[in-house]
Design a protein around this motif. Structure first.
Motif, short mmCIF file in Angstrom:
data_model
loop_
_atom_site.label_atom_id
_atom_site.label_comp_id
_atom_site.label_asym_id
_atom_site.label_seq_id
_atom_site.Cartn_x
_atom_site.Cartn_y
_atom_site.Cartn_z
N MET A 5 -89.90 5.33 47.14
CA MET A 5 -90.83 5.89 48.09
C MET A 5 -91.91 6.64 47.31
O MET A 5 -91.59 7.40 46.41
N PRO A 6 -93.15 6.44 47.66
CA PRO A 6 -94.22 7.08 46.91
C PRO A 6 -94.30 8.57 47.19
O PRO A 6 -93.79 9.07 48.17
N GLU A 8 -91.14 0.59 67.82
CA GLU A 8 -92.32 1.33 67.35
C GLU A 8 -92.23 1.60 65.86
O GLU A 8 -93.22 1.46 65.13
N LEU A 9 -91.05 1.99 65.39
CA LEU A 9 -90.87 2.29 63.97
C LEU A 9 -90.98 1.02 63.13
O LEU A 9 -91.45 1.06 62.00
N GLU A 41 -95.15 -3.55 52.77
CA GLU A 41 -93.78 -3.04 52.82
C GLU A 41 -92.84 -4.07 53.47
O GLU A 41 -91.69 -4.18 53.08
N LYS A 42 -93.34 -4.80 54.45
CA LYS A 42 -92.53 -5.85 55.09
C LYS A 42 -92.15 -6.93 54.08
O LYS A 42 -91.04 -7.45 54.12
N GLU A 43 -93.08 -7.22 53.17
CA GLU A 43 -92.80 -8.21 52.13
C GLU A 43 -91.64 -7.76 51.25
O GLU A 43 -90.93 -8.58 50.69
N ARG A 44 -91.47 -6.44 51.13
CA ARG A 44 -90.36 -5.88 50.35
C ARG A 44 -89.11 -5.70 51.20
O ARG A 44 -88.19 -5.01 50.82
N ASN A 45 -89.14 -6.28 52.40
CA ASN A 45 -88.00 -6.28 53.32
C ASN A 45 -87.76 -4.93 54.01
O ASN A 45 -86.66 -4.68 54.50
N LYS A 46 -88.78 -4.07 54.04
CA LYS A 46 -88.65 -2.82 54.79
C LYS A 46 -88.77 -3.14 56.27
O LYS A 46 -89.66 -3.89 56.67
N ARG A 70 -84.56 6.79 51.28
CA ARG A 70 -84.28 5.42 51.69
C ARG A 70 -82.88 5.31 52.31
O ARG A 70 -82.71 4.72 53.38
N PHE A 71 -81.88 5.88 51.67
CA PHE A 71 -80.52 5.78 52.20
C PHE A 71 -80.35 6.57 53.49
O PHE A 71 -79.64 6.15 54.40
N MET A 72 -81.04 7.72 53.60
CA MET A 72 -81.01 8.45 54.87
C MET A 72 -81.69 7.63 55.97
O MET A 72 -81.23 7.63 57.11
N ALA A 73 -82.75 6.91 55.62
CA ALA A 73 -83.44 6.06 56.60
C ALA A 73 -82.51 4.99 57.13
O ALA A 73 -82.46 4.74 58.35
#
Length: 194
Positions: A1-2, A103-104, A112-117, A82-85
């Protein structure tokens, strides 16, 4: 995460703040306070120290004494977010919060979707300040502990009344929900080595 800025040090005491996406009270919605405590436990297991904290409905303030573990502090915090998310999303799914989850999901950028988020749970960056002395640590602890009593929140009348805070320990000497290390004890700890 930046983050807005990289933390250049590999150990030390830092005041860290991270916030749910668009300041939505996602922690409260899913009763995810325990999710943050689990991250604190993980940090302790890795040799770090939680000195103080408040977990608000939509953000977290925490004072962490990081021991040098040859990892970037940005990576440690980013991985924690990330793990909390993942845990927050899982709980929202169990609660059938489909509209909120949609919505989220829609908030995730194409890159970010390309990175599977799949969901945007936190604001992309986090804030940090290094605490080089006890005066600054105490200033940040007071800020943290007053958070539930001020502004729009007014969740309690006195800091020690808020369950998800270390204020009770620093005011009464007794741990409430989560045990922390008193910052005075840091004088006996070498943070340069695990």
């Amino acid at each position: 995460m930046p983050t807005k800025r990289e933390i250049p040090e590999s150990e030390g005491v830092f005041f860290i703040t991270f916030t749910n996406y668009q300041w939505r009270p996602l922690i409260a919605i899913c009763n995810g306070y325990d999710i943050v405590y689990n991250w604190f436990d993980y940090l302790k297991d890795q040799g770090h120290y939680i000195l103080g904290y408040v977990i608000m409905p939509n953000h977290v303030h925490v004072l962490i004494a990081f021991k040098n573990c040859n990892k970037s502090l940005n990576t440690i915090v980013g991985n924690g977010k990330r793990f909390m998310a993942y845990a927050i999303v899982s709980r929202l799914q169990e609660m059938k919060q489909d509209i909120l989850l949609s919505e989220l999901s829609g908030a995730v950028s194409g890159k970010e979707k390309e990175r599977n988020k799949k969901h945007e749970i936190w604001e992309p960056s986090f804030d940090w300040k290094e605490c080089r002395n006890n005066v600054f640590i105490l200033q940040k602890l007071n800020y943290i502990h007053d958070n539930p009593c001020k502004g729009k929140w007014s969740l309690v009348n006195a800091p020690y009344e808020y369950q998800h805070s270390s204020a009770g320990f620093y005011i009464t000497g007794h741990h409430t929900t989560y045990a922390v290390l008193n910052y005075f004890e840091l004088g006996d700890i070498d943070l340069t080595k695990l």
